[in-house]
Write a protein that holds these residues in place. Sequence first.
Motif, PDB file in Angstrom:
ATOM      1  N   GLY A 263       1.024  -1.186  -0.108  1.00 56.51           N
ATOM      2  CA  GLY A 263      -0.012  -0.077   0.031  1.00 56.51           C
ATOM      3  C   GLY A 263       0.738   1.226  -0.133  1.00 56.51           C
ATOM      4  N   ALA A 264       1.930   1.276   0.496  1.00 58.08           N
ATOM      5  CA  ALA A 264       3.002   2.066   0.601  1.00 58.08           C
ATOM      6  C   ALA A 264       3.111   2.973  -0.916  1.00 58.08           C
ATOM      7  CB  ALA A 264       4.481   2.019   1.075  1.00 58.08           C
ATOM      8  N   GLY A 265       3.100   2.034  -1.897  1.00 58.93           N
ATOM      9  CA  GLY A 265       3.407   2.350  -3.463  1.00 58.93           C
ATOM     10  C   GLY A 265       2.126   3.018  -3.704  1.00 58.93           C
ATOM     11  N   VAL A 266       0.955   2.483  -3.433  1.00 61.32           N
ATOM     12  CA  VAL A 266      -0.202   2.989  -3.827  1.00 61.32           C
ATOM     13  C   VAL A 266      -0.198   4.517  -3.263  1.00 61.32           C
ATOM     14  CG1 VAL A 266      -2.723   2.988  -3.622  1.00 61.32           C
ATOM     15  CG2 VAL A 266      -1.655   1.039  -3.895  1.00 61.32           C
ATOM     16  N   PHE A 267       0.101   4.750  -2.065  1.00 59.04           N
ATOM     17  CA  PHE A 267       0.275   6.339  -1.440  1.00 59.04           C
ATOM     18  C   PHE A 267       1.161   7.135  -2.319  1.00 59.04           C
ATOM     19  CE2 PHE A 267      -0.732   4.207   2.558  1.00 59.04           C
ATOM     20  CZ  PHE A 267      -2.124   4.076   2.522  1.00 59.04           C
ATOM     21  N   GLN A 268       2.170   6.398  -2.706  1.00 57.27           N
ATOM     22  CA  GLN A 268       3.061   7.204  -3.512  1.00 57.27           C
ATOM     23  C   GLN A 268       2.677   7.595  -4.948  1.00 57.27           C
ATOM     24  OE1 GLN A 268       6.565   4.751  -3.670  1.00 57.27           O
ATOM     25  NE2 GLN A 268       6.707   4.911  -1.338  1.00 57.27           N
ATOM     26  N   ALA A 269       1.896   6.744  -5.444  1.00 62.45           N
ATOM     27  CA  ALA A 269       1.306   7.103  -6.763  1.00 62.45           C
ATOM     28  C   ALA A 269       0.040   8.106  -6.793  1.00 62.45           C
ATOM     29  CB  ALA A 269       0.815   5.726  -7.373  1.00 62.45           C
ATOM     30  N   ALA A 270      -0.454   8.154  -5.609  1.00 57.86           N
ATOM     31  CA  ALA A 270      -1.516   9.071  -5.258  1.00 57.86           C
ATOM     32  C   ALA A 270      -0.917  10.442  -5.301  1.00 57.86           C
ATOM     33  CB  ALA A 270      -2.378   8.680  -4.244  1.00 57.86           C
ATOM     34  N   ALA A 271       0.144  10.541  -4.538  1.00 54.15           N
ATOM     35  CA  ALA A 271       0.933  11.797  -4.062  1.00 54.15           C
ATOM     36  C   ALA A 271       1.363  12.427  -5.525  1.00 54.15           C
ATOM     37  CB  ALA A 271       1.941  11.747  -3.357  1.00 54.15           C
ATOM     38  N   ALA A 272       1.988  11.473  -6.244  1.00 48.98           N
ATOM     39  CA  ALA A 272       2.537  11.802  -7.508  1.00 48.98           C
ATOM     40  C   ALA A 272       1.241  12.250  -8.555  1.00 48.98           C
ATOM     41  CB  ALA A 272       3.307  10.680  -8.370  1.00 48.98           C
ATOM     42  N   ALA A 290       5.226  11.017   6.110  1.00 52.71           N
ATOM     43  CA  ALA A 290       4.689  12.334   6.179  1.00 52.71           C
ATOM     44  C   ALA A 290       4.490  12.895   4.579  1.00 52.71           C
ATOM     45  CB  ALA A 290       5.753  13.195   6.773  1.00 52.71           C
ATOM     46  N   SER A 291       5.230  12.376   3.634  1.00 46.03           N
ATOM     47  CA  SER A 291       5.288  12.870   2.329  1.00 46.03           C
ATOM     48  C   SER A 291       3.882  12.420   1.630  1.00 46.03           C
ATOM     49  CB  SER A 291       6.192  12.574   1.592  1.00 46.03           C
ATOM     50  OG  SER A 291       6.621  11.059   1.405  1.00 46.03           O
ATOM     51  N   VAL A 292       3.096  11.474   2.336  1.00 45.50           N
ATOM     52  CA  VAL A 292       1.958  10.929   1.708  1.00 45.50           C
ATOM     53  C   VAL A 292       0.851  10.960   2.584  1.00 45.50           C
ATOM     54  CG1 VAL A 292       3.246   9.386   0.126  1.00 45.50           C
ATOM     55  CG2 VAL A 292       2.498   8.361   2.368  1.00 45.50           C
ATOM     56  N   LYS A 293       0.851  11.299   3.908  1.00 41.32           N
ATOM     57  CA  LYS A 293      -0.224  11.446   4.642  1.00 41.32           C
ATOM     58  C   LYS A 293      -1.486  12.036   4.267  1.00 41.32           C
ATOM     59  CE  LYS A 293       2.094  10.410   9.045  1.00 41.32           C
ATOM     60  NZ  LYS A 293       2.242  10.901  10.420  1.00 41.32           N
ATOM     61  N   SER A 294      -1.136  13.097   3.477  1.00 46.85           N
ATOM     62  CA  SER A 294      -2.393  14.216   3.066  1.00 46.85           C
ATOM     63  C   SER A 294      -3.052  13.454   1.974  1.00 46.85           C
ATOM     64  CB  SER A 294      -1.794  15.687   2.605  1.00 46.85           C
ATOM     65  OG  SER A 294      -0.883  15.331   1.284  1.00 46.85           O
ATOM     66  N   VAL A 295      -2.702  12.439   1.260  1.00 52.53           N
ATOM     67  CA  VAL A 295      -3.500  11.785   0.106  1.00 52.53           C
ATOM     68  C   VAL A 295      -4.499  10.949   0.619  1.00 52.53           C
ATOM     69  CG1 VAL A 295      -1.472  12.297  -1.542  1.00 52.53           C
ATOM     70  CG2 VAL A 295      -1.916  10.222  -0.484  1.00 52.53           C
ATOM     71  N   ILE A 296      -4.310  10.609   1.908  1.00 51.51           N
ATOM     72  CA  ILE A 296      -4.983   9.285   2.265  1.00 51.51           C
ATOM     73  C   ILE A 296      -6.387   9.851   3.325  1.00 51.51           C
ATOM     74  CG2 ILE A 296      -5.252   7.394   4.102  1.00 51.51           C
ATOM     75  CD1 ILE A 296      -2.190   7.338   4.036  1.00 51.51           C
ATOM     76  N   ILE A 297      -7.294   9.941   2.535  1.00 55.67           N
ATOM     77  CA  ILE A 297      -8.700  10.535   2.960  1.00 55.67           C
ATOM     78  C   ILE A 297      -9.518   9.713   4.102  1.00 55.67           C
ATOM     79  CG2 ILE A 297      -8.998  11.845   0.759  1.00 55.67           C
ATOM     80  CD1 ILE A 297     -11.008   9.600   0.017  1.00 55.67           C
ATOM     81  N   THR A 298      -9.109   8.421   4.147  1.00 55.07           N
ATOM     82  CA  THR A 298      -9.782   7.641   5.107  1.00 55.07           C
ATOM     83  C   THR A 298      -8.920   6.206   5.112  1.00 55.07           C
ATOM     84  OG1 THR A 298     -11.811   6.802   6.426  1.00 55.07           O
ATOM     85  CG2 THR A 298     -11.567   6.700   3.870  1.00 55.07           C
ATOM     86  N   SER A 299      -9.131   5.444   6.278  1.00 60.43           N
ATOM     87  CA  SER A 299      -8.710   3.935   6.210  1.00 60.43           C
ATOM     88  C   SER A 299      -9.730   3.231   6.413  1.00 60.43           C
ATOM     89  CB  SER A 299      -7.486   3.886   7.105  1.00 60.43           C
ATOM     90  OG  SER A 299      -6.422   4.663   6.473  1.00 60.43           O
ATOM     91  N   MET A 300     -10.037   2.081   5.734  1.00 64.01           N
ATOM     92  CA  MET A 300     -10.989   0.859   6.395  1.00 64.01           C
ATOM     93  C   MET A 300     -10.194   0.436   7.639  1.00 64.01           C
ATOM     94  SD  MET A 300     -12.095  -2.272   6.909  1.00 64.01           S
ATOM     95  CE  MET A 300     -11.264  -3.611   6.138  1.00 64.01           C
TER      96      MET A 300
END
Length: 367
Positions: A263-272, A290-300
């Motif tokens: 999932g770390a890679g998914v967050f990186q792609a979202a940020a990019a 920290a570099s990807v936290k802002s793209v995560i709108i929620t978590s299951m």
Amino acid sequence: MRLSVRAAATVAIATLALAGCGGSSSPSGSGAGAAPSSGSSSAPSTAGSSAPSSGTSAGGDLKIGVAYDVGGRGDQSFNDAAAAGVDKFKSETGATVQEAAAVNGESDAAREERLTQLAEGGYDPILVVGFVYATALSKVAPQYPDTHFAIVDSTDAKGANIANLTFAEDQGSFLVGVAAALKSKTHNVGFVGGVDTPLINKFERGFKAGVEAGKSGTKVQVKYLTQPPDFSGFGDPAKGKTAAKGMYDAGADVVFQAAGGSGAGVFQAAAAAKAMAIGVDSDQAKTAAASVKSVIITSMLKKVDVASYDFIKSVADGSPLTGEKVYDLKAGGVDYATTGGQVDDIKSTLDDYKQKLISGAITIPSK
């Protein structure tokens, strides 16, 4: 087989104090953006263990064994959720904890040996994290009838001394599916599954149903990173990033990942892509880089910490859990996260759907 496994276990137990587990000594998976370390071994780790301190409460004399899934501690997802429950009990009682983690590509015999080492070492209870251990546990548990085992995410291993800790992943995934549909501006969202298994299919099924409920007609792209018996899809951020990038390039603006460390890679792609992503198992807006936290709108949220704590405490209290225990919305076993405030504007809608799922007014398709 039993004699050879026990012989190997005896040798391993003699060197427990020197054994190490990559998953528990350094972050891996989503936090470090790396696959499980090749340094992980089947020998239990002493990292993070401690002898009971004086004046501890009931349960301080327990020796708790934990066998983590691929990635071990540091995946900031499934394994870390289980570890949180163990850590809570340890902090309250001073109990001793011995840990080990699975290695991608290992055999059932290796997993059987790991569980045998813990049982031979006198660890009781033993928490087994992940359905991949089901075959091994089915062989080991009957050999140690006085040891209490629990396995997370599987009902395939059954026995008088086994607790099956399962979750309504489809219910939690339904809620974040609604969130994805309501937040999407392109009416196009994605689902990245780590490994194509019945368990992860359950996440997909719930997510799709929630998306349709949230905004009918929204497109859902689906990609699984690997097929069994290759379980590297739970610990390969590069594959997660590639899969998610393809979805964002194809018009998705929200991607939900049920892929463990990948999932770390998914967050990186979202940020990019300056897009949105949804985490899984833990509240990943709190734990991700920290570099990807802002793209995560929620978590299951899949509260493996609650289940692991409940099991260990039940053994300490003298009334050990056995058989299947389902952690659903009603039991507080799954939910959605609100960290960051990005779903505050739709929270009342999500909570309304939550109550409908709890009451049975909404049911999720079984296929």
